[in-house]
Design a protein around this motif. Structure first.
Motif, PDB file in Angstrom:
ATOM      1  N   UNK A 196       0.819  -1.210   0.000  1.00 36.93           N
ATOM      2  CA  UNK A 196       0.000   0.000   0.000  1.00 36.93           C
ATOM      3  C   UNK A 196       0.851   1.257   0.000  1.00 36.93           C
ATOM      4  N   UNK A 197       1.897   1.261   0.815  1.00 38.25           N
ATOM      5  CA  UNK A 197       2.775   2.420   0.870  1.00 38.25           C
ATOM      6  C   UNK A 197       3.512   2.605  -0.448  1.00 38.25           C
ATOM      7  N   UNK A 198       4.000   1.520  -1.016  1.00 38.17           N
ATOM      8  CA  UNK A 198       4.734   1.659  -2.270  1.00 38.17           C
ATOM      9  C   UNK A 198       3.811   2.119  -3.394  1.00 38.17           C
ATOM     10  N   UNK A 199       2.572   1.685  -3.389  1.00 39.09           N
ATOM     11  CA  UNK A 199       1.614   2.161  -4.399  1.00 39.09           C
ATOM     12  C   UNK A 199       1.475   3.676  -4.305  1.00 39.09           C
ATOM     13  N   UNK A 200       1.440   4.190  -3.096  1.00 39.17           N
ATOM     14  CA  UNK A 200       1.359   5.643  -2.885  1.00 39.17           C
ATOM     15  C   UNK A 200       2.634   6.324  -3.383  1.00 39.17           C
TER      16      UNK A 200
ATOM     17  N   UNK B 269       4.559   8.974  -7.729  1.00 37.13           N
ATOM     18  CA  UNK B 269       5.494  10.066  -8.017  1.00 37.13           C
ATOM     19  C   UNK B 269       6.470   9.722  -9.140  1.00 37.13           C
ATOM     20  N   UNK B 270       6.360   8.506  -9.668  1.00 40.52           N
ATOM     21  CA  UNK B 270       7.133   8.096 -10.836  1.00 40.52           C
ATOM     22  C   UNK B 270       8.630   8.297 -10.718  1.00 40.52           C
ATOM     23  N   UNK B 271       9.211   8.853 -11.759  1.00 41.98           N
ATOM     24  CA  UNK B 271      10.658   9.012 -11.841  1.00 41.98           C
ATOM     25  C   UNK B 271      11.218   9.934 -10.768  1.00 41.98           C
ATOM     26  N   UNK B 272      10.386  10.775 -10.195  1.00 41.53           N
ATOM     27  CA  UNK B 272      10.857  11.639  -9.101  1.00 41.53           C
ATOM     28  C   UNK B 272      11.406  10.795  -7.950  1.00 41.53           C
ATOM     29  N   UNK B 273      10.832   9.609  -7.756  1.00 43.77           N
ATOM     30  CA  UNK B 273      11.288   8.724  -6.681  1.00 43.77           C
ATOM     31  C   UNK B 273      12.726   8.290  -6.947  1.00 43.77           C
ATOM     32  N   UNK B 274      12.992   7.845  -8.152  1.00 43.45           N
ATOM     33  CA  UNK B 274      14.342   7.394  -8.494  1.00 43.45           C
ATOM     34  C   UNK B 274      15.336   8.551  -8.459  1.00 43.45           C
ATOM     35  N   UNK B 275      14.927   9.697  -8.966  1.00 45.21           N
ATOM     36  CA  UNK B 275      15.820  10.858  -8.947  1.00 45.21           C
ATOM     37  C   UNK B 275      16.166  11.248  -7.510  1.00 45.21           C
ATOM     38  N   UNK B 276      15.180  11.256  -6.642  1.00 39.43           N
ATOM     39  CA  UNK B 276      15.410  11.594  -5.235  1.00 39.43           C
ATOM     40  C   UNK B 276      16.337  10.570  -4.586  1.00 39.43           C
TER      41      UNK B 276
ATOM     42  N   UNK C  27      13.282   1.648 -10.551  1.00 44.29           N
ATOM     43  CA  UNK C  27      11.833   1.611 -10.315  1.00 44.29           C
ATOM     44  C   UNK C  27      11.246   0.258 -10.699  1.00 44.29           C
ATOM     45  N   UNK C  28      11.704  -0.304 -11.802  1.00 46.22           N
ATOM     46  CA  UNK C  28      11.225  -1.623 -12.217  1.00 46.22           C
ATOM     47  C   UNK C  28      11.549  -2.694 -11.190  1.00 46.22           C
TER      48      UNK C  28
ATOM     49  N   UNK D 120      14.027   7.969   1.035  1.00 43.49           N
ATOM     50  CA  UNK D 120      13.200   8.279  -0.136  1.00 43.49           C
ATOM     51  C   UNK D 120      11.747   7.899   0.107  1.00 43.49           C
ATOM     52  N   UNK D 121      11.529   6.709   0.615  1.00 43.55           N
ATOM     53  CA  UNK D 121      10.165   6.259   0.898  1.00 43.55           C
ATOM     54  C   UNK D 121       9.486   7.177   1.911  1.00 43.55           C
ATOM     55  N   UNK D 122      10.228   7.573   2.928  1.00 45.69           N
ATOM     56  CA  UNK D 122       9.690   8.482   3.938  1.00 45.69           C
ATOM     57  C   UNK D 122       9.317   9.821   3.311  1.00 45.69           C
ATOM     58  N   UNK D 123      10.203  10.346   2.474  1.00 40.47           N
ATOM     59  CA  UNK D 123       9.959  11.635   1.819  1.00 40.47           C
ATOM     60  C   UNK D 123       8.659  11.613   1.018  1.00 40.47           C
ATOM     61  N   UNK D 124       8.469  10.569   0.213  1.00 42.39           N
ATOM     62  CA  UNK D 124       7.305  10.519  -0.668  1.00 42.39           C
ATOM     63  C   UNK D 124       6.043  10.009   0.022  1.00 42.39           C
ATOM     64  N   UNK D 125       6.182   9.523   1.255  1.00 44.12           N
ATOM     65  CA  UNK D 125       5.007   9.089   2.022  1.00 44.12           C
ATOM     66  C   UNK D 125       4.365  10.244   2.769  1.00 44.12           C
TER      67      UNK D 125
END
Length: 133
Positions: A8-12, A16-23, A51-52, A98-103
């Motif tokens: 569930x968290x990763x779906x959220x 943010x797409x590529x922004x996650x990898x860039x961050x 991301x894949x 990264x996960x914390x930032x985008x959560x």
């Protein structure tokens, strides 16, 4: 570790797409500038690969019969690129950051514990497969 909470968290986060990898890579290289030479000059393809891999790992988090062989192959591949067991803790730190930032406000102590535990399993399988245990 709660696989459904991770999914569930990763779906959220994945929205943010590529922004996650860039961050993630910005965080990793800020903390560990010595890791930058392990990667290609252009990071676009690497970001897609990251991301894949994350999508695949999270989708299989509750299916060890499929997850473990995938992680073993990933570990062998990373070992061939010069990644060693010593790199994994710092990568884990950047991944959790990264996960914390985008959560955002949805981040919790339980979620952090789940991700740290899951990453520990992932890293352990990958390191062992690369013959670096």
């Amino acid at each position: 570790m709660d696989p459904q909470r991770l999914k569930g968290n990763f779906a959220q986060v994945a929205t943010h797409g590529m922004d996650v990898a860039e961050y993630f890579y910005a965080d990793l290289f800020q903390r560990n500038p010595q890791y930058r030479p392990l990667f290609p000059a252009s990071m676009a393809r690497q970001q897609e690969v990251l991301l894949g891999a994350l999508v695949q790992i999270v989708s299989l988090v509750d299916d060890p019969e499929q997850l473990v062989p995938y992680l073993e192959e990933l570990g062998r591949t990373h070992g061939g690129f010069g990644v060693t067991a010593q790199h994994y803790p710092e990568v884990g730190t950047s991944l959790v950051s990264t996960l914390k930032h985008f959560s955002g406000d949805d981040w919790s102590a339980e979620l952090e514990k789940d991700w740290v535990e899951a990453y520990g399993v992932v890293a352990g399988v990958m390191v062992k497969a690369a013959g670096q245990n």
